[in-house]
Design an enzyme around this catalytic site. Structure first.
Site, short mmCIF file in Angstrom:
data_model
loop_
_atom_site.label_atom_id
_atom_site.label_comp_id
_atom_site.label_asym_id
_atom_site.label_seq_id
_atom_site.Cartn_x
_atom_site.Cartn_y
_atom_site.Cartn_z
CE1 TYR A 75 -1.24 -0.48 -5.35
CE2 TYR A 75 -3.61 -0.62 -5.75
CZ TYR A 75 -2.55 -0.07 -5.07
OH TYR A 75 -2.77 0.87 -4.10
CG HIS A 109 -4.41 6.62 -3.17
ND1 HIS A 109 -3.50 7.65 -3.25
CD2 HIS A 109 -5.62 7.15 -3.54
CE1 HIS A 109 -4.13 8.76 -3.66
NE2 HIS A 109 -5.40 8.48 -3.83
NE ARG A 137 -0.37 3.66 -0.94
CZ ARG A 137 -0.72 3.27 -2.18
NH1 ARG A 137 -0.63 4.11 -3.19
NH2 ARG A 137 -1.16 2.05 -2.41
#
Lengths: 324, 395
Positions: B283, B274, B270
C-alpha cells in the site's frame, strides 16, 4: 424507620456512601443541579460540591472512560447512565476496559466503579428508554451485575456496590422508583451478592429480579387464592448468580418459573435453567419455564403491557409447570 | 448570487512545524520554543535513541524467530517518544498505546515487561503505579479517556497549579493519527477542555493507520483540530528530539500550572510495518520511505554531536556496544520467561472471587490432576482447596 420511595432510598444510600468515603464521586448527565432525570442524585451536588458530583458532557463512553482513569487514581466513581438504551456507546469501555483491567494487570489494578442503569419498561416511554440489557453485562467476565427491587435493598445495595472493589453494574427498576416502603437505615442488609426468598411456598418456585419481583409476589397472592403456593425468590444478583437458595427451593418444589422483562433468548432465565438442570435434575417435576419478553425489540409503549410479563403470564407459566 | 467561495477563503491551512534541529544536525531557532538542553543531556538522549531502536530491532528479530507472537515496531518514532518521555517528571503519568516502547524506557519500565504482552505470557506485566506508565492499550484511543480521568483525579488531589514543582503533575496521553477518528479521542478532548484537565494529548502522526494514509483520517492538519475543542495545538517535527522535548516540556508545564490541555502533533513517519504481521509494500511507495530515511531521528543527533564535539567516536562506540549488550540480555531473559499457570487466571478476575469461578477452578485443577496421575503416578500440584486458594500461592 423511614418511609422512602425506591429513588429516594438510592439518594440516601449514595449520600451515606459519599459521607463515609471522600473518594466516592458521582458522575453523569444531569446528575448535578437537576439531580438526575429521576432525581436519584437530588441534592448531592449542593452538599458535596461540583468536584464530587460531576455533570458530565453528553457522551456515555466518556463517562465510563474517565471513570476508569479516576479509578486508577484511587477514586470510586458512581456513574449514572441516564437510560438503559443509552449505555451502548459506553459498551466498549465497560466490556474492554472496566471489566478487564484487573485481569490484564494480574490483579494489580482494581476498578471500583459502579455503573447505575435505570432499566425496564412500563412507564410509557419512547423507544430506547425501556430496555433490559442486563444479560449482556452478566455475560461479561470481570463485571458483577445486580438489580434491586425495593427501597430497602436500594438503600443498602447501592452502598455495598460502592464499597465493592469489583466493578458493579447496578440495575434500578425505573417503574418502581416511586414505590414506597419502610427503610431501616440502621438495619443489617444481606450480602450484596445473595438471592433471597421473599415469599415462602411449596408448589412452584418463581424467580425474579428488579421490577418483576413485585409482579411475582402479586402472582403468588393470586395463586394463593386458588390454593397454589408459590415460593418467590428475588435473585438480586445476576452475576454472580447466588444459586444456593434457588436450588434449596427447587429441591422442595420441583418446579421453577423464571421471570424477567428481558428477552428470553440467552437471557438470565436460560442460565438459571441450565444451572438448575445441572444441579437438581432429579428433583425436577417439570422443565424450567421462562417468562420474558418476546424476542423482538421493545415495542411502542401503547402495547408494552402486552409485551411485558404480567401477573397473568406468570400464572399461565405456573399452570404449565404444574401440568407436568 | 450565492458566493460559496467566501467559505473557502476562511479555511486557513497554513501551519508551522516546530523544529530545533534540522535533519542535517544543524541547530535552528524557533520564536516560541527553545532547547534548554546542554550537550551532556543531548548525549544522554542520543543514548536513549540508540538503545530503544536496538531494543526494538531485537524484538522484531525475536518475532521473526517465533519467540514473540507479534511486535509493533517504533522504528522512526524514537525522537517523538524520547523527546516527550524525557519531558515528564517523576509525578507525571503516561497513558500509552502499544507502541510506546521509547516512553516506557524513559519511565524506567524494564523492556522485558513490554515483551510479555507480545510473547503471550501476560497482558501487561508491570505495575503502572511504580513508574507512572499505564498498561499498553490495544483498543485504539480508549486510553485517552483514561488519561483525562486520571488528570481529573490529579486536579481533585490538589496536584495542579500549586506552584510546587515537586507536587504539580500532569498526564500525557499517547495515540496515533488513526486514533483521532475515534469517538473516544474526541470525547477525551471535550472532557479535558471543559474540565480544564492537566493532560497533554501527544499524537504521533506517523502517516499510516495500518494501510490507511492520513488523508483517510483528516482533511486538515491534525493539530488544527485542537482549536475547535478549545485548547492550543502545535505541530512539531517528530523526528527532532530537541523540538519534541521542548514542546512537550512546555505543554506539560502548562498542564501542571492549571492552564489545561494541549494537543501536540509529532509529525513523523512509521518506517517499519504496522506490526510484524503487516506488509506495507502492498500500500505504500518505497520512495516515501527513502525520503523519510533522510530525516532519521538518530542520525541528525549524531551529526550534531560529532560536528560540535559534544561526543566522539569512542562515545558512539560505547553506546553501540551497550545497546548490543542490552539486546543480548533482553533476548536471554525473553527466552526464559515462564508461561503463566492457567490456574492463576481464575484468581485475577475479581477482588472477591465468585463461587462459580471457585468451582470452575477446582474442577479444572481436578481435571488436570487426572492427567498427572496417569502420566507420573502421582497427583501432585495444582491443588485448590474449598475456598479456591491455591497451595503455595501468595496470600
Amino acid at each position: 424507620m423511614t418511609q422512602l420511595t425506591l429513588a429516594k432510598a438510592l439518594t440516601h444510600g449514595l449520600r451515606r456512601a459519599m459521607d463515609l468515603d471522600v473518594k466516592v464521586l458521582v458522575m453523569g448527565e444531569d446528575v448535578g443541579k437537576l439531580g438526575g432525570v429521576f432525581r436519584v442524585t437530588d441534592g448531592l451536588q449542593k452538599d458535596f460540591g461540583e468536584d464530587r458530583v460531576i455533570d458530565t458532557p453528553l457522551a456515555e463512553s466518556g463517562i465510563i472512560g474517565t471513570a476508569v482513569g479516576l479509578a486508577l487514581r484511587g477514586y470510586r466513581p458512581v456513574c449514572e447512565i441516564q437510560f438503559d438504551g443509552f449505555v451502548y456507546p459506553a459498551y466498549d469501555q465497560i466490556v474492554s476496559q472496566v471489566a478487564k483491567m484487573r485481569f490484564r494487570s494480574q490483579g494489580r489494578l482494581p476498578m471500583p466503579i459502579v455503573i447505575r442503569i435505570p432499566f425496564g419498561g412500563g412507564i410509557g416511554a419512547v423507544e430506547h428508554h425501556s430496555e433490559s440489557p442486563e444479560a449482556q453485562f452478566a455475560h461479561t467476565a470481570g463485571l458483577k451485575v445486580v438489580a434491586c427491587s425495593n427501597p430497602f435493598d436500594a438503600y443498602w445495595m447501592i452502598q455495598q456496590a460502592v464499597a465493592s472493589d469489583d466493578p458493579v453494574v447496578f440495575f434500578e427498576p425505573k417503574r418502581r422508583y416511586w414505590e414506597k416502603a419502610e427503610v431501616d437505615e440502621d438495619g443489617s442488609p444481606d450480602p450484596l451478592f445473595s438471592s433471597r426468598v421473599v415469599r415462602a411456598g411449596t408448589d412452584v418456585t418463581v424467580l425474579a429480579y428488579g421490577p418483576m419481583v413485585k409482579t411475582a409476589q402479586e402472582a403468588a397472592v393470586a395463586a394463593d387464592a386458588e390454593g397454589r403456593s408459590l415460593e418467590v425468590i428475588d435473585l438480586r444478583t445476576l452475576s454472580p448468580l447466588d444459586m444456593d437458595p434457588v436450588l434449596e427451593s427447587v429441591r422442595r418444589t420441583g418446579r421453577v418459573v423464571v421471570v424477567h422483562e428481558a428477552t428470553v433468548n440467552l437471557g438470565i432465565g436460560a442460565e438459571v435453567a441450565a444451572r438448575v438442570s445441572e444441579e437438581c435434575f432429579y428433583a425436577l417435576e417439570a422443565p424450567v419455564l421462562r417468562v420474558g419478553a418476546f424476542d423482538t425489540p421493545y415495542p411502542p409503549s401503547r402495547i408494552e403491557e402486552e409485551y411485558l410479563p404480567d401477573l397473568d403470564r406468570v400464572l399461565d407459566a405456573v399452570d404449565r409447570a404444574l401440568a407436568y | 448570487m450565492i458566493d460559496a467561495g467566501a467559505l473557502s477563503a476562511r479555511f486557513d491551512t497554513a501551519h508551522d512545524l516546530v523544529q530545533l534541529m534540522t535533519p542535517e544536525g544543524e541547530r535552528v531557532e524557533h520564536p516560541d520554543f527553545s532547547c534548554e538542553l546542554d550537550d551532556e543531556q543531548i548525549r544522554a538522549m542520543y543514548r536513549d535513541l540508540v538503545l530503544v531502536r536496538r531494543i526494538d530491532t531485537e524484538a522484531t528479530a525475536l518475532q521473526r524467530q517465533g519467540e514473540l507472537g507479534i511486535w509493533a515496531s517504533l522504528l522512526g518514532q524514537e525522537a517523538a517518544q524520547i523527546g516527550s518521555g524525557r519531558a515528564m517528571r517523576r509525578q507525571d503519568f503516561a497513558f500509552p498505546t502499544y507502541r510506546e516502547h521509547g516512553v516506557a524506557w524513559c519511565r524506567g519500565v524494564d523492556p522485558l515487561r513490554l515483551l510479555g504482552l507480545f510473547r503471550g505470557v501476560d497482558q501487561g506485566g508491570w505495575d503502572p503505579r511504580d513508574d507512572g506508565f499505564a498498561l499498553y492499550t490495544i483498543v485504539i484511543g480508549a486510553q485517552t479517556l483514561h488519561a483525562t480521568g486520571y488528570a481529573m483525579g490529579m486536579q481533585r488531589d490538589g496536584c495542579v497549579g500549586t506552584g510546587d514543582a515537586e507536587r504539580d503533575a500532569a498526564v500525557i496521553a499517547y495515540f496515533g493519527d488513526g486514533a483521532t477518528s475515534q469517538g473516544d479521542v474526541n470525547e477525551a478532548f471535550i472532557w479535558a477542555s471543559v474540565f480544564n484537565a492537566p493532560v497533554v494529548f501527544f499524537c504521533q502522526n506517523n502517516q499510516w493507520a495500518i494501510s490507511e494514509p492520513i488523508e483517510r483520517q483528516t482533511r486538515i492538519p491534525l493539530f488544527q483540530r485542537a482549536l475547535g475543542f478549545g485548547f492550543p495545538g502545535v505541530r512539531v517535527d517528530g523526528n527532532d528530539v530537541l523540538a519534541c522535548h521542548a514542546v512537550t516540556s512546555a505543554a506539560l508545564q502548562r498542564a501542571r500550572d492549571g492552564s489545561g490541555p494541549t494537543f501536540v502533533e509529532a509529525y513523523t513517519y512509521r518506517m517499519g510495518a504496522h506490526t510484524t504481521s503487516d506488509d506495507p509494500t502492498r500500500y505504500r511507495l518505497h520512495d516515501d520511505l527513502e525520503h523519510w530515511k533522510l530525516k532519521d531521528p538518530i542520525a541528525r543527533v549524531k551529526a550534531y554531536l560529532a560536528r560540535g564535539g559534544g561526543a566522539d567516536e569512542t562515545y558512539f562506540a560505547e553506546v553501540e556496544a551497550e545497546s548490543d549488550d542490552v539486546a543480548r540480555r533482553l533476548r536471554e531473559r525473553c527466552l526464559s520467561m515462564p508461561d503463566p499457570d492457567v490456574l492463576d487466571i481464575f484468581d485475577q478476575v475479581y477482588a472477591d472471587k465468585t463461587p462459580e469461578l471457585v468451582r470452575q477452578q477446582q474442577e479444572y485443577a481436578a481435571y488436570l490432576a487426572t492427567f498427572e496421575d496417569s502420566e507420573t503416578g502421582s497427583g501432585t500440584g495444582s491443588a485448590v482447596d474449598a475456598d479456591g486458594d491455591r497451595e503455595g500461592a501468595p496470600a
